[in-house]
Design an enzyme around this catalytic site. Structure first.
Site, PDB file in Angstrom:
ATOM      1  CG  HIS A  71      55.217 -33.893 -75.804  1.00  0.00           C
ATOM      2  ND1 HIS A  71      55.042 -32.528 -75.764  1.00  0.00           N
ATOM      3  CD2 HIS A  71      54.235 -34.405 -75.026  1.00  0.00           C
ATOM      4  CE1 HIS A  71      54.001 -32.227 -74.996  1.00  0.00           C
ATOM      5  NE2 HIS A  71      53.494 -33.362 -74.535  1.00  0.00           N
ATOM      6  CG  HIS A 110      52.486 -36.171 -70.891  1.00  0.00           C
ATOM      7  ND1 HIS A 110      51.584 -35.270 -70.368  1.00  0.00           N
ATOM      8  CD2 HIS A 110      52.675 -35.798 -72.185  1.00  0.00           C
ATOM      9  CE1 HIS A 110      51.231 -34.394 -71.307  1.00  0.00           C
ATOM     10  NE2 HIS A 110      51.884 -34.701 -72.414  1.00  0.00           N
ATOM     11  CB  CYS A 143      45.961 -35.127 -73.789  1.00  0.00           C
ATOM     12  SG  CYS A 143      44.874 -35.233 -75.223  1.00  0.00           S
TER      13      CYS A 143
END
Length: 309
Positions: free
Chosen positions: A208, A210, A241
């Site tokens: 995952h 970013h 987040c």
């Protein structure tokens, strides 16, 4: 360069992608995005999270959303993120059969996110896993701040080993390693993933990333070279987040698919349909998204030669 022939994409726009958006999308708007993702042949979607609605207001209608989308002709795998046992029970009440439990490798970030230490989250995980087995629910785990913490800085690889040594004995379907605020670099990713896949050869890892500092796709390439074939991505590159300063969007689904297809790597997804979905998403959130391909078009797009005046 050693690369896979096929990569799996887990779409997270309806959860991670929307959770920082100022405009709260309605159920119908979320359903519209979902339907267009299905047209693009997306098979795995993290559709929402069961967290306290005051903490993440965008996710307050996740229970209602899953009731709208659970009966779909394409049998899309629907995943809900949970931060604790209460979240797992709330998701179960809505019939969710696939859960993703998230905690942080960094104590400081975990305390900001779920108000407990990493060790306490690991203890709670065992309770959640026991509950999920009783309820015939498939549980996966995501480790936030694997590649760095915005509060503590470097997260030592020995700490990741310590966490994984406990997780790999629990027979979890997938463990996601998350670069929560885009602190990773390609060399770091390649080295860590190579070590982890050698140390835990039977564990399925998902990544995952970013794109906070513009290195998301480069980090994905490094992970593929290290042997990973499963990744989270968010339509339009939305996301971030709410408990991490400076967090911005995920790697963009259509940019990922465009890159992979241009290299001859299959995803089973339709880039054309993803671009249609991304245009719709942009209209619904009311602002431009970070998507490169939506702006520029695919690499093989041809333009008319300008007429000389």
């Amino acid at each position: 360069m050693k690369l896979p022939k096929k990569v799996k994409i887990n779409e997270v726009v309806l959860r991670d992608g929307l959770q920082l958006e100022a405009k709260i999308l309605t159920l119908d708007e979320k359903k519209k995005i979902f339907d267009q993702l299905v047209k693009a042949a997306v098979q795995t979607i993290e559709f929402g999270s069961f967290v306290h609605p005051k903490l993440v207001p965008q996710m307050a209608n996740s229970g209602e959303l899953v009731e709208l989308i659970s009966e779909n002709p394409n049998d899309v795998k629907l995943i809900a993120l949970i931060p604790n046992l209460k979240g797992a029970k709330n998701a179960r009440e809505k019939g969710v059969k696939n859960l993703n439990f998230v905690f942080s490798a960094s104590d400081t970030h975990n305390e900001q996110n779920v108000q407990k230490s990493t060790k306490d989250s690991l203890s709670e995980l065992k309770e959640i896993l026991s509950y999920c087995k009783e309820q015939d629910i498939c549980l996966s785990v995501s480790i936030a701040t694997t590649f760095g913490c915005p509060f503590e800085g470097e997260v030592k690889k020995e700490r990741i080993y310590w966490i994984l040594e406990q997780l790999t004995s629990l027979d979890l379907e997938t463990i996601t390693l998350a670069d929560t605020t885009g602190m990773a670099n390609p060399q770091q990713v390649y080295d860590l993933i190579t070590e982890l896949t050698n140390k835990f050869p039977h564990q399925l890892f998902n990544l995952h990333f970013h794109n906070t500092r513009g290195m998301g796709l480069a980090n994905m390439m490094a992970a593929m070279q290290a042997g990973v074939t499963s990744f989270d991505a968010s339509l339009g590159g939305l996301g971030g987040c709410p408990f991490a300063p400076g967090a911005t969007g995920n790697i963009c689904t259509e940019d990922v698919v465009h890159m992979l297809h241009s290299m001859g790597i299959e995803t089973d997804l339709s880039l054309d349909e993803l671009l249609i979905a991304s245009k719709t998403l942009q209209q619904l959130v009311g602002h431009e998204t970070p998507s490169y391909v939506l702006k520029a078009g695919p690499y093989d797009r041809k333009y008319s030669i300008p007429t000389k005046k």
